[in-house]
Structure formats: C-alpha cells, structure tokens
Scaffold this motif. Structure first.
Motif, short mmCIF file in Angstrom:
data_model
loop_
_atom_site.label_atom_id
_atom_site.label_comp_id
_atom_site.label_asym_id
_atom_site.label_seq_id
_atom_site.Cartn_x
_atom_site.Cartn_y
_atom_site.Cartn_z
N ARG A 64 -78.80 -14.83 67.39
CA ARG A 64 -78.20 -15.14 66.10
C ARG A 64 -79.29 -15.32 65.03
O ARG A 64 -79.11 -14.92 63.88
CB ARG A 64 -77.36 -16.42 66.20
CG ARG A 64 -76.04 -16.21 66.90
CD ARG A 64 -75.32 -17.51 67.19
NE ARG A 64 -74.05 -17.27 67.85
CZ ARG A 64 -72.87 -17.19 67.23
NH1 ARG A 64 -72.79 -17.39 65.93
NH2 ARG A 64 -71.77 -16.94 67.91
N ARG A 84 -84.60 -7.56 72.92
CA ARG A 84 -84.37 -8.38 74.12
C ARG A 84 -85.69 -8.72 74.78
O ARG A 84 -85.91 -9.84 75.24
CB ARG A 84 -83.45 -7.65 75.11
CG ARG A 84 -82.07 -7.30 74.56
CD ARG A 84 -81.08 -7.05 75.66
NE ARG A 84 -80.76 -8.29 76.36
CZ ARG A 84 -79.80 -9.12 75.99
NH1 ARG A 84 -79.03 -8.87 74.97
NH2 ARG A 84 -79.58 -10.22 76.67
N ARG A 104 -76.08 -14.87 78.36
CA ARG A 104 -75.31 -13.81 79.03
C ARG A 104 -76.05 -13.25 80.24
O ARG A 104 -75.45 -12.67 81.13
CB ARG A 104 -75.07 -12.65 78.06
CG ARG A 104 -74.36 -13.01 76.78
CD ARG A 104 -72.91 -13.35 77.07
NE ARG A 104 -72.09 -13.34 75.86
CZ ARG A 104 -72.13 -14.26 74.91
NH1 ARG A 104 -72.96 -15.28 75.00
NH2 ARG A 104 -71.34 -14.18 73.87
N ARG A 139 -72.98 -2.89 77.49
CA ARG A 139 -74.25 -2.39 76.96
C ARG A 139 -75.19 -2.04 78.12
O ARG A 139 -75.08 -2.61 79.22
CB ARG A 139 -74.88 -3.43 76.02
CG ARG A 139 -75.31 -4.66 76.73
CD ARG A 139 -76.08 -5.60 75.82
NE ARG A 139 -76.38 -6.79 76.57
CZ ARG A 139 -76.10 -8.03 76.19
NH1 ARG A 139 -75.54 -8.26 75.04
NH2 ARG A 139 -76.41 -9.04 76.96
O1 DC Z 1 -73.17 -16.89 72.78
P1 DC Z 1 -73.29 -16.43 71.34
O2 DC Z 1 -71.96 -16.09 70.70
O3 DC Z 1 -74.09 -17.36 70.51
O4 DC Z 1 -74.12 -15.06 71.43
C1 DC Z 1 -74.35 -14.26 70.31
C2 DC Z 1 -74.59 -12.81 70.77
O5 DC Z 1 -75.85 -12.74 71.44
C3 DC Z 1 -73.53 -12.30 71.75
O6 DC Z 1 -72.84 -11.20 71.23
C4 DC Z 1 -74.28 -11.85 72.96
C5 DC Z 1 -75.72 -12.02 72.66
N1 DC Z 1 -76.43 -12.71 73.73
C6 DC Z 1 -77.07 -11.93 74.66
O7 DC Z 1 -76.97 -10.70 74.60
N2 DC Z 1 -77.80 -12.51 75.65
C7 DC Z 1 -77.90 -13.83 75.73
N3 DC Z 1 -78.64 -14.37 76.71
C8 DC Z 1 -77.23 -14.65 74.79
C9 DC Z 1 -76.49 -14.05 73.79
#
Ligand code: DC
Length: 217
Positions: free
Chosen positions: A45, A100, A122, A179
C-alpha cells in the motif's frame, strides 16, 4: 538447556485473503507473545500511495521498484494507507516481481529480528518465511468478508454498498490468487482457520492453541 533457534526466534506467518480477520489475529497474537508485528499489505500500500501522491503511473515496474527500495518500514501509517482506493492500487503494484523482491528483503529483515515477529500477508508462509515454525492461513467466505468490510466502513462513518464491496472482494481474490508471482495460497504446512462462523476471540484462542502446541514440541 540451550534454546534452539526456533525457541528464541518465534516467527509466526499469517496469510489469508482481504478481510479474513488475519490482521486482527496477527495484532492480537503479537501482543499476546510480546513480539513486533508487520502487516506486509501496508508495504504494498505504501508503494502504491507514494506513486499516486507523486502522480506516477502504477504500471511502470522500474519506477515502482525504485519506490519500493526506498521504503522505510518505520513510516507506515495505517490510517492513511487503509483507504479503499489505495488497496486497489496496491493489488496492481503487487503483481510486479521486482517490487515484490525489493519488499521481500525488508520483510525478511523484519522477520529475522532477535526474539521473533508476527507477519501477516498473502505469501508469508510460502515465500517470505517458508521456515516459520507456525503458519496460519486465515480465511472466511467472500460474503462474510464483504459483510465485515461493509460494517467496518460504516462504523467509521463512511458509506459502503454491500454488493459493490462483495464484487470488489471477489475481484481482488481473483487477482491475488491467479498472479504469476507469489499467489495467495496456503503453505502445505499451514494450519487453516476458517473464521466464517467464528468470532475473533474464538479464532484467536484456536491460534494461541496452535502456537502453544508448537512451542511445547
Ligand atoms: O492485505 P491488504 O489489503 O493490505 O493488501 C494490499 C494488497 O497487497 C493486496 O491486493 C495484496 C497485496 N499483498 C501481497 O501481494 N502480498 C502480501 N504479503 C501482502 C499484500
């Protein structure tokens, strides 16, 4: 008896979809264990927010990577970053492999601090901390998650349409799960916690039980 690395460095990896309750679970567990917590969603974010603020495109990987490399984990402001539009933008930024990789280094650094940490996101159990002794995958049905999200927005004085939030939840699940890099998936050794029919206290007690069982091993 000398402590093993696992005992002195208890890393707890918590993954799950948006609005599953994983963030609340992570905060409560970190407080219970007295270890620091990182909501890794905030790192994606923050990159999206910085790009939006600077009027930069969300789909230029070079620019987004540069922003990600400069990110200071100490400056993450949940109040600013929790806006719905920033979540949508973060989901787009999160599909870029080099973003990432840049954030992964910061997230691993946080995880490996002495004494351990709780991280939620995630791909914590699958990519960021594949050796974490405790992995939880917190989930709930899309309808339950949309209901929680709608109530949360309304309780903060905002307006939200349940059907619209449900459609967004499903769209975001689809993008996060399909993805190519680090999709949302439970690690093979993750404990599944479905919170559709559990309140946060019951779900938390189950998680504490899992952590205690691992510690006792
Ligand atoms: O959990 P969140 O809504 O704050 O996450 C925002 C975006 O970031 C969500 O679309 C997925 C991504 N995200 C990710 O790809 N890997 C993570 N470890 C955390 C979040």
């Amino acid at each position: 008896m000398q402590k093993t690395k696992e005992e002195t460095q208890m890393i707890i990896a918590i993954d799950g979809p948006a609005a599953s309750g994983k963030g609340t679970m992570a905060r409560k567990l970190a407080q219970h264990l007295g270890v620091p917590h990182l909501d890794t969603g905030l790192t994606f974010r923050a990159v999206a927010h910085a790009l939006l603020e600077a009027g930069l495109p969300l789909d230029d990987e070079n620019v987004a990577e540069e922003v990600a490399r400069k990110l200071d984990l100490g400056t993450l402001d949940r109040d600013v970053l929790s806006a719905h539009a920033i979540g949508e933008a973060a989901s787009k930024v999160a599909v870029m492999p080099r973003v990432r990789t840049a954030l992964l280094e910061a997230q691993r650094g946080f995880a490996n601090q002495p004494g351990g940490a709780v991280l939620d996101g995630r791909d914590i159990g699958t990519v960021v901390c594949p050796d974490a002794p405790v992995k939880l995958f917190v989930t709930a049905s899309p309808e339950v998650r949309a209901r929680r999200r709608t109530d949360e927005i309304v309780s903060r004085g905002g307006t939200a349409d349940y059907e619209q939030v449900l459609a967004d939840v499903k769209k975001r699940d689809e993008r996060d799960s399909t993805r190519a890099v680090a999709p949302l998936l439970p690690a093979e050794d993750a404990h599944l916690l479905d919170t559709s029919k559990l309140d946060i206290e019951s779900a938390f007690q189950q998680a504490v039980g899992i952590v205690e069982a691992v510690k006792a091993r």
